[in-house]
Enzyme design. Sequence first.
Site, PDB file in Angstrom:
ATOM      1  N   TYR A 119       9.076 117.978 115.404  1.00 24.25           N
ATOM      2  CA  TYR A 119       8.558 119.214 115.006  1.00 24.25           C
ATOM      3  C   TYR A 119       7.982 120.125 116.316  1.00 24.25           C
ATOM      4  O   TYR A 119       8.078 119.331 117.351  1.00 24.25           O
ATOM      5  CB  TYR A 119       7.388 118.849 114.541  1.00 24.25           C
ATOM      6  N   GLU A 207       6.408 127.672 112.680  1.00 23.20           N
ATOM      7  CA  GLU A 207       6.738 126.590 112.421  1.00 23.20           C
ATOM      8  C   GLU A 207       8.663 125.955 112.192  1.00 23.20           C
ATOM      9  O   GLU A 207       8.499 126.563 111.152  1.00 23.20           O
ATOM     10  CB  GLU A 207       6.264 126.144 111.245  1.00 23.20           C
TER      11      GLU A 207
END
Length: 399
Positions: A119, A207
């Site tokens: 991530y 993101e």
Amino acid sequence: MNIHEYQAKELLAKFGVPVPAGFAALSVEEAVEASKKLPGPLYVVKAQIHAGGRGKGKFKELGPDAKGGVRLARTEEEVRAAAADMLGNTLVTVQTGEAGKQVNRLYVTDGVDIDKEFYLALLVNRATGRISMVASTEGGMDIEEVAHSTPEKIHTIDIDPATGFMPHHGRSVAAALELTGDLAKQAAFTASKLYDAFLGTDAAQIEVNPLAVTGDGKLMVLDAKVGFDSNAMFRHKNLAELRDETEEDPMELEASKYDLAYIKLDGDIGCMVNGAGLAMATMDIIKLNGMFPANFLDVGGGANKEKVTAAFKIILSDPAVKGILVNIFGGIMRCDIIADGIVAAAKEVNLSVPLVVRLEGTNVQQGKDILANSGLPIVAANDLGDAAQKIVAEVKQVA
Ligand code: ADP
Ligand code: MG
């Protein structure tokens, strides 16, 4: 303003961020054509909606056993079947709410052999006033859950705007992802290119989940969510074209055309207020009196009659609204202008719910006179507390 995954990837690729090849498709045929332009043997057909969690999502029309909005395909027939299954159907994910979102676009992309998923996000850190990179080895899954149960697995790296992105920031990202050697170099490179993209587009959020290591040792962005600072869009006319209005709440979209700050909420009392602070106070006092606001709406300081009319229509077009509270402090905005707008709009839309108006400030008496002489059943209030009590009482009386 948010954009689709395929748009985000095309944009990031321009800044040098490594992404798999892919093409957008609006029809089953286009999806098949797109797959023919890719090398294969694995393709991924991905629903394009402004919400995450597509992989684990469910299509309303397809029943609980059908696959979600991210599908692997190995042949032309599988691409065709996946596209036909998704287009026009409604995908429900943890981020769409129960209503789900209709899938009108697809992205057909190279299927990647995934070794590990990470991530990596960039955002504006309000606490430090800097751009932060948030990195975690726990990619591909629900990052909120990781933050909740294993917060030590989330690393935040702040970037000083005076220096910009430095080599040590890249090393910190690589370390947070527990990468070494060539993969550490790739992580530092990708992070620096994401930083360039963030600055270059006035982004509010980038993101990447997952950032993946492939079987042959390459780091790649497999999913990207990009949102821009709306206040900076005037500097990016080319980005403004990426807006997909079908993804936005119709009432919020209408409000944005009139430059009204409108957010739909779950309650029964529509609010029209000038100034964000007064709008917040108005919502609070409605709650204090036992009911809930149906929206936040700030008409702003310099609203004209047209804007007030538009605001009023937007509130009334919400079927949940059982009553309206108008609370205006006339500073720059004159109370008579507001009153004109209210009367015009109420007549135009055939006002069917109780309306309580509290006016104060410049030209307040003219404003009150306009309302009183309008022939409309408008309840006047003297102050904020009085206004909230009156609208709640009116709505309860009707119910
Ligand atoms: P969402 O977050 O909306 O569920 P993603 O794009 O993250 O959608 O896809 C979900 C999962 O599907 C990823 O975590 C990854 O495991 C897999 N996936 C996505 N894109 C690819 C791809 N190009 N090749 C192989 N697997 C992929
Ligand atoms: Mg994802």
